[in-house]
Each structure stands twice: as C-alpha cells, then as structure tokens.
Motif scaffolding. Structure first.
Motif, PDB file in Angstrom:
ATOM      1  N   GLY A 119      39.777  39.803  39.504  1.00 22.64           N
ATOM      2  CA  GLY A 119      39.325  41.111  39.956  1.00 22.64           C
ATOM      3  C   GLY A 119      39.511  42.187  38.901  1.00 22.64           C
ATOM      4  O   GLY A 119      38.674  43.090  38.757  1.00 22.64           O
ATOM      5  N   THR A 144      36.459  44.328  37.386  1.00 20.83           N
ATOM      6  CA  THR A 144      36.489  45.791  37.438  1.00 20.83           C
ATOM      7  C   THR A 144      36.161  46.401  36.079  1.00 20.83           C
ATOM      8  O   THR A 144      35.356  47.342  35.981  1.00 20.83           O
ATOM      9  N   THR A 152      34.529  43.810  43.843  1.00 20.41           N
ATOM     10  CA  THR A 152      35.957  43.468  43.859  1.00 20.41           C
ATOM     11  C   THR A 152      36.519  43.280  45.263  1.00 20.41           C
ATOM     12  O   THR A 152      37.575  42.656  45.424  1.00 20.41           O
ATOM     13  N   VAL A 177      37.430  39.745  46.019  1.00 24.14           N
ATOM     14  CA  VAL A 177      38.700  39.202  45.542  1.00 24.14           C
ATOM     15  C   VAL A 177      39.696  39.160  46.692  1.00 24.14           C
ATOM     16  O   VAL A 177      40.375  38.147  46.924  1.00 24.14           O
ATOM     17  N   TYR A 192      43.037  48.488  40.300  1.00 21.08           N
ATOM     18  CA  TYR A 192      41.656  48.336  39.832  1.00 21.08           C
ATOM     19  C   TYR A 192      40.987  49.692  39.635  1.00 21.08           C
ATOM     20  O   TYR A 192      40.252  49.910  38.663  1.00 21.08           O
TER      21      TYR A 192
END
Length: 280
Positions: free
Chosen positions: A61, A65, A97, A100, A150
C-alpha cells in the motif's frame, strides 16, 4: 487444600477459600479470571502481527500510494488543472489503497475459517460478539494508522509533483490526512462484517470489490444525476466527499462520514448476526 477432623478421628479434606493457604488464588491456574474484551483484543493483535501477510499488505500500500499520488499530481501539472489542496492527491489514492485494508481485514477473518482455528478462537472467547468486535477494533486501528501514514507520504510526494498546481494549508492538510485514516478504518470495520457473513475470502472480496469499486465505476460511467446521487451514498462515494477538499459536494463532510459509518455499522450487524446464528 486444608483438612478437618471428622467423626472417629478421620481426616477429611476440605476446599480452601480464595486467598487462603491451599485455596484458589487470583493468579493460579484454577483461579485465573477471564481476559474479557481486552484479552480478546490482545489475542487478535497477536494473531495479526504473527503472520507476514499484514506487513506485506501495508508495504504494498505504501508503494501504491507513492506511485498513485505522483501520477495524480503530474497529470494535474501537465494538463494545467486549477490549483487544488495538495491533500487531494492522497485522498484520491484511497480508491486503490482501500483494498490493502480490505484484503488485510478479510484474511484476518476468513483464514480462521479456512484452517478451522475459528473453533479455538470461539472456545477461548465464547461470547461471539467479543470475537467480532475485537477483530473489527484491531483491524480498524491498523487501518487508521496505515491510512494516515499513506496520506502523509502521498501528500509529500504530490507536493513536488504538482509543481505549483497545489495549495498547502496546515489545517486543511491535517484534516485531510486524518480523514483518509478515518475512512480506511471504517472500510476495515465494514470488511470484517462482510467477511464474517461470507466466511470465504473469494465471496467477501467479490462483494467488497463490487461495492467499493465496480458499482461506483458503473454508476459514474453511465452518467446522469440520479445515478450520481446513488453513487454519492455508497461507501466510497461518500468517503470521497469526506476526504477531498475544495470540491462541490451534495452534503457536508460530517454527513459524508456518517454515511460511511452507517455502511460499516450495517455490515458489522450482519456479520455479527451470522456469527451468532451459524456454527463455526
């Protein structure tokens, strides 16, 4: 164990009282008190961090990102898009994301059904709602922290790639970072509910992929105000309004996050109902 003298001079064993010599004590094997909900949470956290899959999901992830936000900001710069809050790049990356945390939360539930260890979990924590709530809490905390990280990384990457096509305000950026983390946490709770209801990874991922990506894509692709209004009330549609800044939205950020929370609560309720009604 203590003894007393009975009739005829015989010695009769008697059970001691807690805290007395020979009796049960609060730290002994016999007198140990149950861990309750904190114990269930600790168990779920131990199970989650003891396998590699969650760490690999989180690392993947992070890479996604960085790539997505760089691409988003670069396209805005190349095409001369209007100046927008820099946090919008990280908010937009949530469309990818979020999966994830969908995978992470799904595996946390369905792997136990696949291996049969869910029976042991329910023996250790007989109150099934505690098992469900503990998994939801642990995955939500991980998703919040991961989503926040993120957003920070994505914002930093996008700032350079925007090359002047983005604005930076501390309050707005911080709010967007926390909004992304909150949305990802709610997605994790929603996923746990769906996974307990489906009990199989393929089924849960199919439902969540449809709800969070396929259906919004179809609705927006077909166009029209009515379909757009439906999309605005789906989890990602409402979440997008909550996370982005400087865009027109049909309702306030507070209403948007409440919509996402309502979806998560509904999924949580369905998952808990199935867990209580069906055998492991």
């Amino acid at each position: 164990m203590t003894t007393t003298t009975g009739r005829g001079g015989r010695t009769v064993p008697t059970r001691g009282v807690p805290g007395s010599p020979g009796g049960r004590t609060p730290g002994s094997a016999e007198g140990r008190t149950p861990g309750g909900f904190p114990g269930a949470v600790a168990a779920e956290w131990t199970k989650l961090r003891s396998v590699r899959a969650p760490a690999l999901c989180l690392l993947a992830g992070l890479a996604i990102t960085a790539v997505f936000t760089f691409y988003y900001a670069s396209i805005a710069d190349i095409n001369g898009h209007p100046v927008q809050p820099v946090g919008n790049a990280a908010a937009a990356s949530a469309v990818v994301t979020q999966f994830v945390f969908v995978v992470l939360a799904t595996v946390a539930v369905t792997s136990e059904y696949t291996t049969g260890t869910v029976r042991a979990s329910l023996l250790w924590v007989p109150r099934r709602h505690r098992v469900h709530a503990a998994k939801a809490l642990v995955t939500a905390v991980v998703a919040f922290l991961g989503g926040t990280l993120y957003a920070v990384v994505g914002t930093a990457v996008a700032w350079g790639a925007f090359d002047g096509r983005a604005s930076f305000a501390v309050g707005t950026t911080l709010a967007q970072v926390l909004a992304v983390g909150t949305y990802q946490a709610l997605v994790a709770v929603l996923t746990v509910g769906v996974a307990f209801a489906a009990r199989h990874a393929a089924g849960a991922l199919s439902i969540l992929g449809t709800l969070l990506w396929a259906l919004p894509s179809v609705l927006l692709g077909l166009g029209g105000d009515a379909l757009a209004a439906v999309n605005d009330r789906l989890p990602y549609g409402a979440g997008d309004h909550f996370m982005r800044a400087g865009t027109d939205a049909p309702f306030s950020p507070a209403a948007a996050v409440l919509l996402v929370a309502a979806w998560a609560a509904a999924a949580h309720g369905v998952g808990q109902y199935v867990l209580r009604r069906r055998d492991a």
